[in-house]
Structures are given as structure tokens and as C-alpha cells.
Design a protein around this motif. Structure first.
Motif, short mmCIF file in Angstrom:
data_model
loop_
_atom_site.label_atom_id
_atom_site.label_comp_id
_atom_site.label_asym_id
_atom_site.label_seq_id
_atom_site.Cartn_x
_atom_site.Cartn_y
_atom_site.Cartn_z
N LEU A 132 0.83 -1.21 0.00
CA LEU A 132 0.00 0.00 0.00
C LEU A 132 0.87 1.26 0.00
N ARG A 133 2.00 1.20 0.64
CA ARG A 133 2.90 2.35 0.66
C ARG A 133 3.35 2.72 -0.75
N ARG A 136 0.19 3.58 -3.44
CA ARG A 136 -0.64 4.75 -3.17
C ARG A 136 -0.47 5.83 -4.24
N ASP A 137 0.75 6.08 -4.64
CA ASP A 137 1.01 7.15 -5.60
C ASP A 137 0.51 6.83 -6.99
N GLY A 141 -5.31 4.33 -3.27
CA GLY A 141 -5.34 4.96 -1.95
C GLY A 141 -5.51 6.46 -2.02
N ARG A 142 -5.24 7.04 -3.16
CA ARG A 142 -5.47 8.46 -3.36
C ARG A 142 -5.71 8.70 -4.86
#
Length: 514
Positions: A132-133, A136-137, A141-142
Motif C-alpha cells: 500500500l505504501r 498509493r502514488d 489509496g489516493r
């Protein structure tokens, strides 16, 4: 005569044994059905509602006058929570974050415990946190404008297939004149969106057949657990006797097809890997794996784990998101005013000369509310993926032994009269206040909650809104014969609840496709 007496004694012994076993339960275990031979309470579940497992457990809860149903799947204890407050409590308590070790989880990965769906503990926590880290980009997640652009381009290609006709036999399976095949019409944007998240390079149109095949296999695997899937989990050895009838063959083959695509993508990344230039998530994972192998004797990172993780993240995109949209389109074919209201809102806010974007989301509250309402009325995963009690615990005053399988019936929340007032009605307006979407009014939990919350919630919500808004902007949809549907179709139960695939007729609405 003596032989008859011996036979009678033996018969009475077995009768008493089965009677004792049927009523034998852990101390203070929740009330529930008898533990019948071999499959325990699974027989009762099948008798109650084989085609609706969520409804079956709600009936059991009512029959035994309990919020928590206790039963045995073979010798394994299982509890099913059928109360809105307790559902939320279980999802938020870390002692229920475990996963059961089942054949359905193992058969996908050469009998190893890999991936994210069916793993727990340090392994699951480490792999989930890392993925997920780094994902995300890329939109997991966003919001990511490049991901939105990629999904929009895929949708434009689908519009071209409708407008100018299919170019090959695979496209003809999805589009036939003014007919489109649901849910697979939506496979490409969601699955290609996930491939973008992994690689930042979505597949071109000539490779769409791979994505449709992936979508069919993802949906097939989800459904395969309905082919006596409970029996396969309880008695894994049945795969050796009835591999086809038990659903084992289907589950294995559909997983194999998915692994082949991701194995090719990952192998290409490995072959072209450059330690000085990190291109995407898979590169980040390869780099971490190489570091761990140098510095540690043991590691949770491996190529096999990367394959299974890609599959687990893609499963909901290859079946769940498309099915939610299909449920909504089905609802429109029953209640035509829903489609009219969506069209009016999109025409007023977006106009005919461009496709909707995520920037329009805040100004299209009814469209967003329809997606929220369909996830409430048509719960995609009625019982979720089973949790496991990591320690002996309490739920609703009952004792839950360690390693008990714990399921939450989300239907008990989504159809709760105290929570919704009129849960039987499809009423998107319940989420709108003063002309705007009020998220605080949405008490549903289609993506779960707590540490086991679906990691792809943001990706799914944004993708479903974007695709549904573009689809409704482009088309008016009707049944093949033009007559309204009378009711929802019979659902196919498995890991998720689905409806049978079907054709619908689409009529272009603006110059972007005419």
C-alpha cells in the motif's frame, strides 16, 4: 438370535454416539443447528437458503433467537454475527483479524500460504503495509490523474467498439451491434487500471482479450466456491474423488489462468530490472526482495508472493467492481426513473461535449448516491471473507474458542430497519442532504472496516463513479426486448454474490459516440 442382539447393541451405540456428537458444543458457545455427521451444520445452511447464504444465516438467527449463530463445519466451530452493532465490533477488534487456512487459499499458490486474502499475522501485515505504501502514488489509496486518464482511454476504446463495431472475435463476445455483455463490458478499465497501478503501463487494445479472459476467470473463481465449495473446505480430500463436482478443478484452472498473466508481467520486470531506476511498484518490490535476501536468513518477500499479491489486489477489480455496476444497471431496468434522474444530473452538470471526470464527483451527488445505495441493497460479499479468532474471546456474551471461524453478516446491517427505516426500498436520496452528498448518512460497510478493511476501497469507489458516470453520459440502457425487468435475477452465491451474465441494449446519447 445372539447375532441379532449384538447388531442391535452396535446400532444403539452408534445412535447414541451420533446423538451425543450432534449436541456436543464448546462451553457457552452461541446457539445454533445440530452438528450432523461429516459436514455438521453445513447441511442446515444448504437447506435454509443455498442460493442466499446471508439470508440463510439471518433465518437461523431468528430461529434460535440469537444475534450470534454458532455452528460446526465438520469439527471446526464457526460463528456468524447477525447484528449491526456486533458486526462493527467484530470488524474493529484485532483478535478477529486472523484468516482460516483453507484449501481455497492454498490451491492458488502451490499449497503455500501466500497472498493477502488468506494470510494473517506478521506476514500479512508486512506485505500489506509495503504494497500500500508503494501503490498509493499510482491511485491505490489516493486520486491519481494518470490512472484516471488510463481508465478514461480504456472507456473511449470501448465506445469505439460500440460505435464502429468489433475488430475481432473476442470483442464480438462483448459487443454485438447495440448490445453489450455485462458485467464483462467493464472488465478492461478496472483490470487495466490495476495493471497501471502495478506497472504504470496499461495494456493496449490489442491485448484486451487477455483482460476479458482474466475477468471471466476472476468471476469464475469467485463462483467456484458455490460448487459444493463448503464441502471442499470441510473435507479437502474430496478433491481426489470428485475434483469437478466439488469445484476444485474450476478453482484451480481459473487461478492458473490469472497467474500466467501476472507471471509474464513480473518476469518482464525482472528481466529489465535496473537497480538505479525504479519504474513502478513491481520494481520497488523486486528491490526490497533483493535487499532482504542479502541481509536476512528469512524473508516474507518472494516472486511467488508478488504473483499472489497482484492476483489478490486484482480479484475485486476483475469481478466485484463490475458486478456492483451491473447490479445498478439491473436496478435501472426495474426502476426506469433512476436512469432518468442520473441522465438529468449528468446533462445539467457535465453537458454533451465532454466525458465526466472525478472533478465532477462532488457535483453529481445522485450518481454517487446510487452506487452507495446499490452496495447497500445488493451486498456484494454478504458474509465477507471469514475471519479467525486469534485467541479465545467473547462476542455478545458468548465464548468464542481460539481458531474459530468468524463471519459477519453484512446483510444484517445493510437491511436493518432501525438503521435505514425502509431498507427494502432502493432510495439513493437517503444519502443526500440539502442537494449534496452527506457521507455521514451512509452507515453501510460494503468494504468492511478495521485492519481488514478492503485495501482497494478508494480505487474501487473512484473507478466505479468514473466508469458509471461516463457510461450513463454516453448511453441510454434498456433490456434486449425493451421491456422493463420485473425483478432482480437470482443471485449466484460464492465468495461474492453475483448475477448471471446478460446482454443489454444501449442507445448513444451524444455526439461523442454518435
Amino acid at each position: 438370535m445372539f447375532g441379532v442382539l449384538v447388531a442391535l447393541v452396535i446400532l444403539l451405540y452408534f445412535i447414541k454416539h451420533f446423538y451425543d456428537e450432534a449436541y456436543k458444543r464448546h462451553e457457552n458457545f452461541p446457539p445454533g443447528p445440530l452438528k450432523l455427521p461429516v459436514y455438521g451444520g453445513y447441511w442446515i445452511i444448504l437447506l435454509k437458503a443455498y442460493k442466499n447464504l446471508g439470508l440463510a444465516t439471518m433465518r437461523l438467527a431468528k430461529e434460535f433467537n440469537t444475534k450470534v449463530v454458532g455452528l460446526y463445519l465438520g469439527s471446526c466451530p464457526q460463528v456468524i454475527v447477525n447484528d449491526p452493532a456486533l458486526v462493527k465490533e467484530v470488524l474493529l477488534r484485532e483478535e478477529f483479524d486472523g484468516r482460516m487456512d483453507t484449501i481455497l487459499g492454498r490451491l492458488r499458490s502451490g499449497w503455500k500460504k501466500l497472498g493477502l486474502f488468506f494470510t494473517d499475522g506478521f506476514f500479512w501485515h508486512t506485505q500489506r503495509r509495503f504494497s500500500l505504501r508503494y501503490m498509493r502514488d499510482s491511485g491505490f489509496g489516493r486520486r491519481c490523474e494518470h490512472l484516471e486518464e488510463a481508465m478514461t482511454n480504456d472507456f473511449k476504446n470501448l465506445l469505439d467498439i460500440v460505435k464502429n463495431g468489433p475488430k475481432n472475435e473476442e470483442e464480438k463476445k462483448i459487443v454485438n451491434g447495440d448490445l453489450i455483455y455485462l458485467p464483462h463490458f467493464f472488465d478492461v478499465p478496472f483490470l487495466n487500471g490495476m495493471i497501471y497501478v502495478f506497472t504504470k503501463s496499461p495494456l493496449p487494445r490489442e491485448k484486451y482479450p487477455l483482460l476479458w479472459n482474466l475477468g471471466r476467470n476472476a468471476l469464475g473463481f469467485q463462483r467456484s466456491s458455490n460448487d459444493l465449495g463448503g464441502a471442499l473446505v470441510i473435507t479437502p480430500w474430496i478433491k481426489n474423488i470428485l475434483p469437478k463436482f466439488s469445484g476444485y478443478d474450476a478453482a484451480f484452472e481459473r487461478t492458473k489462468a490469472m497467474k500466467e498473466l501476472f507471471r509474464e508481467i513480473i518476469q518482464d520486470a525482472i528481466d529489465t530490472y535496473d537497480d538505479s531506476h525504479e519504474r513502478h511498484f513491481i520494481d520497488a518490490y523486486i528491490k526490497k526482495m533483493k535487499q532482504e535476501l542479502k541481509e536476512k536468513d528469512r524473508t516474507t518477500y518472494s516472486v511467488e508472493q508478488l504473483e499472489m499479491m497482484c492476483i489478490d489486489y486484482s480479484f475485486p477489480s476483475g469481478s466485484g467492481a463490475e458486478m456492483v455496476m451491473t447490479f445498478l444497471i439491473e436496478r435501472m431496468l426495474i426502476q426506469g426513473e433512476i436512469q432518468d434522474k442520473i441522465h438529468e444530473e449528468i446533462d445539467r452538470v457535465v453537458g454533451p461535449d465532454r466525458l465526466p471526470t472525478l472533478d465532477d464527483r462532488c457535483n453529481l451527488p445522485y450518481t454517487e448516491a446510487c452506487l452507495r445505495e446499490i452496495m447497500r441493497t445488493d451486498t456484494l460479499v454478504p458474509l465477507g471473507i471469514g475471519h479467525r479468532a486469534l485467541t479465545e474471546s467473547k462476542i455478545g456474551g458468548y465464548t468464542i474458542p481460539e481458531n474459530t471461524s468468524v463471519s459477519v453478516n453484512l446483510m444484517s446491517l445493510h437491511l436493518d430497519k432501525k438503521t435505514w427505516g425502509d431498507p427494502e426500498n432502493f432510495r439513493p436520496e437517503r444519502f443526500i442532504q440539502d442537494g449534496k452528498l452527506n457521507v455521514s448518512l451512509d452507515k453501510s460497510l460494503p468494504f468492511g472496516a478495521g485492519r481488514r478493511l478492503c485495501a482497494g476501497e478508494t480505487f474501487a469507489r473512484q473507478g466505479m463513479f468514473l466508469l458509471m458516470a461516463m457510461f450513463m453520459h454516453s448511453f441510454h440502457v434498456s433490456t434486449v426486448d425493451g421491456k422493463p425487468l420485473k425483478d432482480r435475477s437470482t443471485r449466484i452465491e460464492g465468495l461474492i454474490s453475483t448475477r448471471p451474465e446478460f446482454w443489454v441494449r444501449v442507445k448513444p446519447r451524444n455526439q461523442l459516440i454518435l
